[in-house]
Every structure is written in structure tokens, then in C-alpha cells.
Design a protein around this motif. Sequence first.
Motif, PDB file in Angstrom:
ATOM      1  N   ALA A 327      -7.547   4.504   2.952  1.00 31.47           N
ATOM      2  CA  ALA A 327      -6.479   5.026   2.090  1.00 31.47           C
ATOM      3  C   ALA A 327      -5.123   4.480   2.507  1.00 31.47           C
ATOM      4  O   ALA A 327      -4.286   4.135   1.660  1.00 31.47           O
ATOM      5  CB  ALA A 327      -6.482   6.552   2.127  1.00 31.47           C
ATOM      6  N   HIS A 328      -4.879   4.380   3.798  1.00 31.47           N
ATOM      7  CA  HIS A 328      -3.594   3.869   4.263  1.00 31.47           C
ATOM      8  C   HIS A 328      -3.444   2.388   3.937  1.00 31.47           C
ATOM      9  O   HIS A 328      -2.340   1.924   3.596  1.00 31.47           O
ATOM     10  CB  HIS A 328      -3.460   4.104   5.762  1.00 31.47           C
ATOM     11  N   MET A 331      -2.508   2.161   0.385  1.00 28.28           N
ATOM     12  CA  MET A 331      -1.120   2.567   0.203  1.00 28.28           C
ATOM     13  C   MET A 331      -0.167   1.433   0.566  1.00 28.28           C
ATOM     14  O   MET A 331       0.828   1.186  -0.132  1.00 28.28           O
ATOM     15  CB  MET A 331      -0.829   3.804   1.058  1.00 28.28           C
ATOM     16  N   THR A 357      -5.684   5.577  -4.325  1.00 30.74           N
ATOM     17  CA  THR A 357      -5.679   5.367  -2.878  1.00 30.74           C
ATOM     18  C   THR A 357      -6.243   6.560  -2.119  1.00 30.74           C
ATOM     19  O   THR A 357      -6.694   6.409  -0.975  1.00 30.74           O
ATOM     20  CB  THR A 357      -4.250   5.105  -2.395  1.00 30.74           C
ATOM     21  N   TRP A 359      -4.731   8.838  -0.659  1.00 30.44           N
ATOM     22  CA  TRP A 359      -3.915   9.243   0.485  1.00 30.44           C
ATOM     23  C   TRP A 359      -3.382  10.661   0.306  1.00 30.44           C
ATOM     24  O   TRP A 359      -3.459  11.485   1.225  1.00 30.44           O
ATOM     25  CB  TRP A 359      -2.771   8.252   0.679  1.00 30.44           C
ATOM     26  N   LEU A 451      -1.126  10.387   9.298  1.00 31.91           N
ATOM     27  CA  LEU A 451      -1.518  11.379   8.292  1.00 31.91           C
ATOM     28  C   LEU A 451      -0.965  12.750   8.638  1.00 31.91           C
ATOM     29  O   LEU A 451      -0.489  13.489   7.762  1.00 31.91           O
ATOM     30  CB  LEU A 451      -3.042  11.416   8.182  1.00 31.91           C
TER      31      LEU A 451
END
Length: 815
Positions: A327-328, A331, A357, A359, A451
Amino acid sequence: MLTGSKTTFKVRQMLPDIKERMLSQSGVTARSRDMFGLRCLPGECVLQRALMVRKKLTAREGRGWMSGTLFCTHFRVAFVPQDAPKPDDNTDPVLLGDHDVALASIEKVVVVGPNRTKLVSPNSSLKFTPEELLLYCRDMRVICFLFDRLTPDAQVLEITYTIAKTYQPLKPGSVLSFQNAALGSVEMKQFLSNRRRDAHMNWFESASDWEQELERCGATTWRVSSVNDRFEMSTSLSRFIVVPQKVLDTELKKSFAHFNEGRIPRWCWRHPRGSDLLRMSSFQNNIYHEKDDIRNLEMVLFGCQSSLCVVVELGDELPSPADIQLAHSRMRTLCLGDLSTSVSVPDDKWLSTLESTHWLDHIRLCLRKASEVACLLRSGHLTVALQEPEDRDMGCVVSSLVQVMSDPHYRSQHGFQSLVQKEWVMAGHRFYSRNNYHRDNDKEEAPVFLLFLDCVWQLWFQFPSRFQLTADFLLALHDSIHLPLFSTFLANCQRERCKRSQNLGQSYTPVNGWRDALQPDSSSDPSDPPLPPVWDWALQYGAERRACFTQPVPPTPPLQPLLNGNLNTKPDAHRPADSAPGSVFLLSRGSFTCPANLPPWRSSASGVYKKSHRRAPSTENVPGLERLLKAWSLTATFGPQGPADAYEPLLPLLLGPCMGLWRECYLRGALHAQAFSHPVSSNHLHPVERLAQEVQQLKDKLAQLSPGTDLDPPTVTPEPRRTDANLNQNTNNATFLFSASKPRSVGRAAPPPTSVSRAPPPSSTPAPRPGGKDLGGSNKHTFLFGHSSDGRSDSRYHPLPNAKLPKSNGSSLAS
């Protein structure tokens, strides 16, 4: 004589350049280089410099361009403005200036030339003279430098090659050379050895630090145990753990083998209303369990006074480290674009790409789970144990969020720093593996701590007046984790940190007396530079920047007495004298269960798991726990009614419109990355500002189509964002990239471009009501621009009841 005078004059003119080359070759130190306007660290030498360079300023810095000199050293890329004051040698050294970027934090170097863009590697060659230099950083920044026409081409090419060859993205020894360049000199080692630690925060490195935390929380029935002082019981746990007073160390040693990596249930925090928060790893199923082991474990789980224990399983609902890393990465690609194609995501697909994504979904899951645990701890005298397979990732996230939500002390700067020390550094989070500074183990890389910082920012965004720390502090901590200079992030556990620093320490036993707790590590080099903690902010930022880390908050009122706080009002009324301390429930996927084989004890050597000898007498507590979660879900849906006191948990709103994007972090380099051709003059509008100008002209055309509609009512003023209430209450899935409370000026000097614009049609964006309250809808939307700077309410935030929107797209209307 005249000829000699002319020759002498020319030689005097050439002296600065000759001296510059000699100093660059000999590696001079800071006090010899003040004539160039750059104060170097002790032992730092300048490799290359370029004159007449302009730096693109961000919105935080005021926008526009700043002229100055660009330097490249072994440690950083430094920019010194023309009007910068002369450096003072009497002040303490600062690692990075306001306009500097460390070489280790650079991820990519991109140059922009006439109608071309090139990614520069250490072995690449340029066939054109760059006009712009873009430094892509690992902390989501993009630093842009523009070379003036009067800058010599040789300086432009040399400093570009020097930066590309010095930052060394994948070289194994680059991190150590980077540390030596910054901290390896004799002067810096002496300076760091004389630095004193912050006495206002708790470091949790000694038994007295843990006793201080027990006293602060009022946990009088718990004690600090040194059973793991030599890291023999668990290599990943800290030297000191907190256990109930009635559990002896000899009994406690038998419990380590029943858990993964020996991470037994241990105390983390006590709620002011009597509940305890514990953390532990999963059970080892291949170990034979004796009855004494069962009794010792139950004494730890139930603490010293509670009759009810809730084990919260974190592995099933929360994202894995691999999910967080994916996800990062998505992003970063969304915000910084794709360098291979130089194509960014269109505006009409930006929000859907952001949603894909996942995130924000991961942030929402973490906040939801932390809210559940906070409500359980608030309910009464019970023990909540967070269980994770290894207890080194999501356990750190959830336990820290619970304490930030419930304890005002951890919403201050020093309290938050102490919380990170306790729940991350000393608890054995794998900072070194998750950050992957050497780029040698991509499978272990995952920004779990980033996160967590985003989750804390979400809480701050919804409850800013309840935090003494600010978003500037969170952003500084976010950027510091990408700088491999601090002992806080360069180890996976306390054992590794003790080995590197050779912190032997001593422990006392009745048999052996005083002895060293650790043996010196032969692999550590005494010549390695000492690594300071990240909490020594004076090494990174000046006093002006550090002053923005905190804000004044009202003092915390004293705790009010608890009334009817215990769910089980008569816990011992129907319990047999020889039974276990109480009942254990499992919280998983938002529901409670009362399993008969939790924990999975094995009562015989047959290899078959049987029901525990401890059985819950009834399940009468389950409906009460379910009611807690239902009450929490209603609060999260319809908004908080205001906390009764300072110790009420901050329950965030998790609907789509309430989850914001940390734009100060993720979008600060997006404009530089997605618009390679920057204007020469600061008066020329940026592409995004030209888009805002097109929207303004579309509004004027709509006003002409509807003469009777007043698009700008002068009596309506924008309502400021509420501090402790829901910002935008609706049920659709939307994300606010720019809050409506911050005014943004839109230039109107240049005419709009005649090319096709990426602005979405006006009909695709529903117009919410003034004051940030939205009625809701089925369309996904975003607010890209705030109110106008003239103080009037912008028509983008008001419905148009009589206006008929044309069916053509935005580009045709703009033309």
C-alpha cells in the motif's frame, strides 16, 4: 610596473577559485569555509558547488524561488541562500539546515533539459546541460533546483555527477560511510559523548524508569522483573518486564517457552479506571504444559485484581507487513508519478486510484481495533491482552494508539516520545529490518511505524485541541526515520543496541553476586561513530522549528471517581474456591466468544488438546461486552457528543469523509514530481493554479447563464473547522485532500491555457453546504481548493438550485 600590476590583479581575482580547489582536495573543516557561506560539520568537506542556483520553495516556505549557492558534500546536498546570515561557530552544530537534504535520504536524481527528462545513475552520462535538478527523497519530498543561465555549464554537470555518484542508493557500505561522514570525526564524537539526554521523558531503559511508569499509572499490584536481564529468556524483549507481584521469577521462567520468541504476557499500561493492558505473542502448541504453568500464566493474564480477561486477536483483522509495504509503494507511485513514463494519474481518476492503494483502509482498520480496545479498558476492571503471532508489528501499533486515545500524557511531546520508547524501541519492533536501510532484504521491509504515525495524525486532525504535540512534530519524526543516523531506528531490539554501544551494565543474583549483564561484542568496531537518539531534536532542527512541535493545551483535570465501572459487579459470588481466577474471552472480528480451549493447554501426554481445567461458569459477561462494541459503533457513526472528562478515549470518526489524507507529508513533492517544466519567474502560475483559474472562469460563465443566482453571497462567511467534532458528516466514501478551513489564494494575472485541461466536469462534483457539512451522496468527490483569499464564501461550496449545467466537458467551457 604596469604589466606587473595587471598580472597581480588577475592573480588576486583567481585566488578564490584556486583556494577553493585546494580546500576541496584537502578536505577542510567548518571553520575554514565560512567564506563560502556554508558551515560544515567537523570533518565534512565540500566536493562540488554551483553558483547562481535557485531553489523551488514549497507552499509551506512561501512558494516562489530562492537564489543561492548549491553545495554537495560527503554527507548532504546543502543550499545556502544569498541573504543567509553568516554562520556562527560558537553555536552547536546542526546536521541539516532548513534547505539541506541528506544523501542517504535521496532515492532518485532526475535532471530536466530542453524537452527531455532523464534519470541520472552513478554510471550514466549526460548529452545535454541540465536546466533543473530534481532530488526524489525517501520521505516523499521532491527538492527542485533551477540552474541560472549564467551558471557555468561545467559547474552544472559536475555537481549533477557528484550528487549522483555520492548518494550510492544500493551500495552495501553506503550507510556506514554516511554515518562516518556526519559523525565520524573526533570533534563530533566528543560533542556527542557530552550530550545529555532529555530528562523530561522516560527512556524505559532501567528498572527505575519502569517503576516510575507504574507509579504514574497507579499500578500498585505490579512489579518490575529483571528475569530477562541477560536476554536469556527472550532475545527480543527488553531487559525489564512488568509482571504481577505475586508471580515469582522462578515461576515466571517456566512460561517463556510456551510463547513464540519467548514473548510472554507482560504489562503495558493501566487505565485510570482500573483495567490493565497486556501484550503477548501466540502460544507454542508443540510444548507440553504442566498445571503449574497453567496457574502461572493465568496469574499473569488476570493480573492481581481482575476476574475477566479478554484476549484480542490482531492477526486476522489487521493488515500484514507485506500489505502495508504494498500500500505504501502504491501511495508513493500515486503521489510522485512514474519516472519511466513521466505520466501522472489524471485528476478524475486520482481518488479512485487513492482508494485502490488501500492505505487509508489499513489506517481505518487500525483505528477501529484500537477504539474497540480503548472502550473495553474504559468499561471496568478487566485485563485486555493483545495477541499477535510475533508481537512485534501490529501489537506495537494498537497498544500505542490505545494509550494515545486514552491517556492525555501520551498526547504531549515528551509523553509521546516515552510511548515510542516503551511500545516500539524496548518492545522489540524490528526497526532495522522494516526500514531496510541497506536495501539488502526487501522481504522484511514494511513501514509499520509510518502507518502508526499516520494513524496518530488522523487523531490529531479530528481532535487538534486535545494534543500538545503538533503535526510539525509528527512530520519531523516521519522524516527522521529515513535518516540512518539514530540509534532509535538502527536495531531490532534492545539486545542489539546494547551490543553496539557495549553497554554492559550489571545485575545482582544471590549466587553469583554482581556480574556483567552482557559480554562485549567482538564484531563491533570501537571506531564506529556514536549514534545519537532521534529525540535529540537540536541536532536536526533549529530553535524556531522546534518551537512548532508543541502547542498550549489546558491542564488535565483530576480523575473523577468511577461509578458502576465494573461489568462483572459480583465476580466472586458464584466462583468455587478451587477454581481459576476468572474467565477468558476471545475478541475476534468484532464479536466475543468463550472458547473452551483458550489457552490451548494440553492436559496429558497423548498429544490431543483437551478443554482447559478452567471453565467459565457462564457466559453472562458476553452480552455486556457486546453492548460496549455496539455503543462504540454508534458513537463512531453519529459522532462524539463531547468527552465527559480528559480520560475519556478519543474515538475517531471512520467514515469516508472523515478520513483525511496527510497532504503535508504525501503531497508536498507531488507538484514538483508531476510538472517537470517549472516556470522561470515566480509570478508565472503553476499548472494547478491555472486549473483553479479555469474553475473560477467556469463559475463566472455559470453566473452568466443564471443571472438571478447569487454565486457569492456577501453575508455568508466560511465557518472554521471545529476542533473536537465531526468535520464532514456524511455516508459516502470521499477524501478531503485540502481542508476548507485554510484559505488558498488563486492568482488571476495570467490568462487560462487554451490546451485541454484535466479539470473534471462541474456536474461530477456535488456541492456541499457551507461550514464543511455535507448532505451526503453516492458520488466520490474531493475538495482540491479552499476558500478564496478575499474572505468571501467560495461558490464551489454552495449548491446552484437554478443553474443548468452544460453537458460538455470542462475544457470546452474553459475555451
